[in-house]
Design a protein around this motif. Sequence first.
Motif, short mmCIF file in Angstrom:
data_model
loop_
_atom_site.label_atom_id
_atom_site.label_comp_id
_atom_site.label_asym_id
_atom_site.label_seq_id
_atom_site.Cartn_x
_atom_site.Cartn_y
_atom_site.Cartn_z
N GLU A 112 -50.78 90.32 24.24
CA GLU A 112 -49.57 90.36 25.05
C GLU A 112 -49.51 89.20 26.02
O GLU A 112 -48.43 88.64 26.30
N GLU A 113 -50.66 88.79 26.54
CA GLU A 113 -50.70 87.66 27.46
C GLU A 113 -50.37 86.35 26.74
O GLU A 113 -49.67 85.49 27.28
N HIS A 117 -46.65 86.29 26.35
CA HIS A 117 -46.02 86.04 27.65
C HIS A 117 -46.10 84.57 28.03
O HIS A 117 -45.12 83.96 28.49
#
Length: 365
Positions: free
Chosen positions: A54-55, A58
Motif C-alpha cells: 500500500e505504501e 501511495h
Amino acid sequence: MTFDRRIFNFAAGPAALPEVVLKQAASEMLNWQGLGASVMEVSHRGKEFMALYEEVLHDLRTLMGIPDSYEILLLQGGGLGQNAAIPMNLMALGKNGPKADFLVTGIWSEKSYKEAEKYGAAHLAATSALEIFNTIPDEASWSLSDDAAYVHYCANETIGGVEFPGVPEVGGRLLVADISSNILSREIDVTKCGVWFGGAQKNIGPSGVTIVIVRKDLMGHSMSITPSIWDWSKQAATQSMLNTPPTFSIYMAGLGFKWLLAQGGVQAIEKQNQEKANLLYSFLDQSSLYENRVTKAYRSRMNVTFFLKDESLNAAFLAQSNAAGLVALRGHKAAGGMRASIYNAMPLEGVQALVEFMRDFERRA
C-alpha cells in the motif's frame, strides 16, 4: 577486470540503481522489519508485506499525481506481456469491431503493433520506418481512425533514442502510452492517457514488476479469450495478487520511490535529467568524430544514441571506455553504434566522466 569503485553503468536495462537503495536493500536482506527473514521470504498476504504494498502505491500516486479514478496494477510479464494484455482488454471498445491505431516510431512500438494484429485490426496510423526510426512523423501526416478503440504510442524508444516531447494530441481519442524507459523521468499529466505502462528496470528498480496505470472505467471490457492473469479487472479485484506477485521487485521499487521523493520528486529529477542530456548532446553536436542522428526536437533524454563517424574505431572505443569504468555503451544490435542510457540513477558525474573520456578519445583518434 575488477574495480575498487562503482562503475558508471550506461546499460539500457536492467539499469543502474541508486547506491543508497542498494545499500538499504543489502542491510535488510537477512532481517527485514525485524522479522528475522528477507522480504523475499515472507508471505505476500501477511500484514507486513501488505503494508509495504500500500505504501508503494501511495508513493507512486504522489510522485506521478495519479488521481483516484486510475487503478495502479503491479504485474509481471514486462512490456511485452502488456502488448498482448492491452488489446485483449481494450480492443473490443472499437466502434465496428476490435481495432486500434498505432504510432510506430521505433522497434518497441513496432512490436506493440505486430502483437496487436493477433487480436483485431491494428491500423498503422504513422511510422518513421523509412527514416530508420530517427524521428517522429509530422502530426499532419497521421491517419488516425474514427472507429479505433485507442491510439498506442511509445513515449520513449529505448533502442533508437527517440522521445515524444509531450503527450501527442489525438483529437480526444483514447491514448495508451508505453513509458517503460522514461517513467518518472519528467512530469506528465496522467489524465491525458487512459493507460500508462512500463517495466521497472530502467528508472525504478530491478526487473520483475510491470506498472500498469489504467483509468478505472476502461476495465471490464476484456475479450473472452483473455487469460485471467492478463485481465485488468480481475487483477484489480485481487490487488494484483491473482498469482504470487514479484515481492522483491515491488520492495525494491518502493525503495526507488523513496529515493526519488528524497531528491525532490519528479520535478527535481527532470531538471537533473535535462542537465545531463544537454551536456552530452552539446558535446556530440560540436564533435568531429561522433554524431547523433535523431531529429533534435525528438532526442531522448534517457537514451542518447551516437555513432563514431569512423566505425573502424568502435572496438577500441568500447574496450577503452570499459577499462575506464564507463560500461555498457554498445548500441542495440538492431541499431548499431553506441548508446548511453542516462536514467534517473545516473549521476551528473557519470555523464561528465563520459564526455571527458569521449573528448580524450577523439583527440587521440
